[in-house]
Design a protein around this motif. Sequence first.
Motif, PDB file in Angstrom:
ATOM      1  N   LEU A   1      12.991 -22.007  15.315  1.00  0.00           N
ATOM      2  CA  LEU A   1      14.261 -22.263  14.637  1.00  0.00           C
ATOM      3  C   LEU A   1      14.468 -21.451  13.368  1.00  0.00           C
ATOM      4  O   LEU A   1      15.583 -21.141  12.994  1.00  0.00           O
ATOM      5  CB  LEU A   1      14.400 -23.754  14.339  1.00  0.00           C
ATOM      6  CG  LEU A   1      14.813 -24.580  15.569  1.00  0.00           C
ATOM      7  CD1 LEU A   1      14.711 -26.064  15.273  1.00  0.00           C
ATOM      8  CD2 LEU A   1      16.211 -24.226  16.013  1.00  0.00           C
TER       9      LEU A   1
ATOM     10  N   ARG B   1      18.343 -21.295  13.953  1.00  0.00           N
ATOM     11  CA  ARG B   1      18.965 -22.598  13.658  1.00  0.00           C
ATOM     12  C   ARG B   1      20.449 -22.443  13.356  1.00  0.00           C
ATOM     13  O   ARG B   1      21.282 -23.187  13.881  1.00  0.00           O
ATOM     14  CB  ARG B   1      18.253 -23.264  12.475  1.00  0.00           C
ATOM     15  CG  ARG B   1      18.869 -24.597  12.071  1.00  0.00           C
ATOM     16  CD  ARG B   1      18.151 -25.216  10.886  1.00  0.00           C
ATOM     17  NE  ARG B   1      16.856 -25.750  11.248  1.00  0.00           N
ATOM     18  CZ  ARG B   1      16.663 -26.882  11.918  1.00  0.00           C
ATOM     19  NH1 ARG B   1      17.698 -27.588  12.335  1.00  0.00           N
ATOM     20  NH2 ARG B   1      15.464 -27.310  12.200  1.00  0.00           N
TER      21      ARG B   1
ATOM     22  N   LYS C   1      21.642 -31.236  11.936  1.00  0.00           N
ATOM     23  CA  LYS C   1      20.224 -30.876  12.014  1.00  0.00           C
ATOM     24  C   LYS C   1      19.551 -31.606  13.177  1.00  0.00           C
ATOM     25  O   LYS C   1      18.813 -31.008  13.963  1.00  0.00           O
ATOM     26  CB  LYS C   1      19.527 -31.222  10.691  1.00  0.00           C
ATOM     27  CG  LYS C   1      18.108 -30.685  10.629  1.00  0.00           C
ATOM     28  CD  LYS C   1      17.413 -31.062   9.343  1.00  0.00           C
ATOM     29  CE  LYS C   1      15.987 -30.538   9.317  1.00  0.00           C
ATOM     30  NZ  LYS C   1      15.167 -30.974  10.448  1.00  0.00           N
TER      31      LYS C   1
END
Lengths: 388, 314
Positions: free
Chosen positions: A137, A103, A121
């Motif tokens: 992620l 991520r 996000k």
Amino acid sequence: MNVISDIAAPQVDLELRGIAKNFGDFVALEHVDLSIERGEFVAIMGPSGCGKTTLLRIVAGLESMSSGQLLLRGQDISALPVHKRSTRLVWQNFALFPHLNVRQNIAFGLTLGRHDKAAVKAKVDEIAELVQLGQFLDRRVSQLSGGQKQRVGIARALVTEPEILLLDEPLSALDAHLRIRMQSEMKRLQQRLGLSFLYVTHNQSEAFSMADRVVVMNKGRIEQYGPPEEIYTRPRTHFVAEFVGSNNIFDGKVVDMQDGLIRVQCADAIISAAAGERPPGKGSTVSLVVQADKVRSSPIGMPGENMLGAVLSGREFTGSQVIYYLETASGGEVKMVAQEPFSQTGRAAINMAMQLYWSPADTVVLRPNIVPGVENMPGRHSYVALGT
Amino acid sequence: MVAADVPQSIPTGVPEAAATAGLNSLKAVGIGVPLLYSLTFFAAPLVFLVVLGFWLVEDFQVVPALSLDNYLDIAEHMFAKSNYALAIAQSLWVALTTAFFAVLVCYPMVLAIVYVAPRSRHRLLLMLAVAPFWSSYVLRLFSWQILLANKGIVNSGLAWAGFENLQFKLLYTQIATRIGLIHYLAPILIVVLYVTVANIDRHLIQAARDLGATRWQAFRRVILPMSRTGLLVSTSFAAIVSFGDVLSGALLGGGAGASVLGSVPLFSNMIMSEYASSTNLPRTAALAMILVLVMVLMLAGGAALAERTKVDAG
């Protein structure tokens, strides 16, 4: 964006004008001109050291150019530093940040300036879904497979909404099986996004299977730029003919010309070829290119066009086809590719004499063209195709 | 065929066993020699020191015993008379600040070597950075005395340049101690940090720049976090060496140099003067054991921190 320019002819995303690059005395790039249309997939192909990666790095801004101009969607970006360009690079060795998780890697480019955490996000989640990384992620980069790593590399670039994506041999670190799957995945992704891809590779099948247009480079220059079919069937230069596909090349002198055909005296036979619009004059030196899959064999003694006697010296069975290697009387090698291995030629035995033929229409004529500025260097010829 | 020739030239059975035996004895030597070395020169003296700490002195004679008297005596003096606790605090304070500043000086130097200098010059620059290491430590400290003295080169130079009011009292303070230590540590730290920074894949920095990072952001977000383990290792190394060092504290710190904690000697200097003046060797050994213990704790702390970052980095 204004309406008129949208309607107008295909928009150019990236334009390279006269890009040159010298490393000391070494000329890495020699006046490269190239333009890429909006949404086009362009592959740059060439042997190692031909300058293809240098060209890509110049577009990205990671390498300076000695001279030339770069236009991205009409804007001159030549003087723009790397971090201000809206180009993004996908790396051969992935270049993922090992201290960040998936991520954080994807979000990297979004978190450099002021940003809204929730928006970042959401964007990361969306792009991760697009490249099928949704469930990875929270993984560490080291826990990913090669294919997953490159998906992160692509997602990390795409999430910043670049105006063009630059890819530097992105699949060469993957195994052959995965590479083929990623090829179609990447092509689908590119078409879905309508984003221009500039894709550097040394792999011909990769370039041909994905690209709308292919650039063949050699020694810092573009040898040919066109659709894959054209590069394959109509090589414009001697280099392209040798580098692409499996071509047979015959050198000779034009001895005769009639009915739209030129007849060329080669080492082993007189070969006929379609003359085209600007035929070479009598007595001029030319090279003839015939694709290996256009060559056929016939029983010895049968009359026909472009007959060439040769002796079978080797055979390679690849599954769907058979590649025959033959030797002519003068010692030249001829390749023949047959789709139906056992029909006409039967189980041809090594050292068997065969008679080859092919149509003059399938013969591409290249006229030697001395490279400007290096006339005095012996052996440095390049061949340019005549009107095709 | 070559493969067929091989078994013929080597008769089966015996030579194979001999080869295995040879390999085993090579292994034994490979493990045995370093083991013997560290037993002789590290474990044995340490054990001797531990044992000595439990011995006693009677009638000016060292007597073997198993007594905690030395430690009890030291404990009594922890916060009184000799005030060992204060000396340990001074040592810790000086060691930790020295380590901090040493890394603060060396890290930018390493960054400059790796990222500013051309690659072909790295070796030369490293050699130059490491060069002081080949001169005597004591000689270097004497040189610093000349530089830092009240009428030394630094202050004389300032006075000569017209800054008569700008005079520093550096010699015989813990600042001078730290300067001596940093000069001593720098070559080693530079090498350790160079290995860390030079191993950071340049493509990662270029990738960061390509994604829109400025030079500073590429440093903050990629180079610095990826240097963390190296920074921790070199900081704890510097702190441990500084904590155990005697010479800089004696020659530049003057034995009891001033710091924010006051004019308090370093713990190592205290052990040194006890060793030189007292006839109670077992008690000195007990003091030394405390020094070793603090060092081991510092090492464990550094290792724990480094291990945590390692896990973070995957």
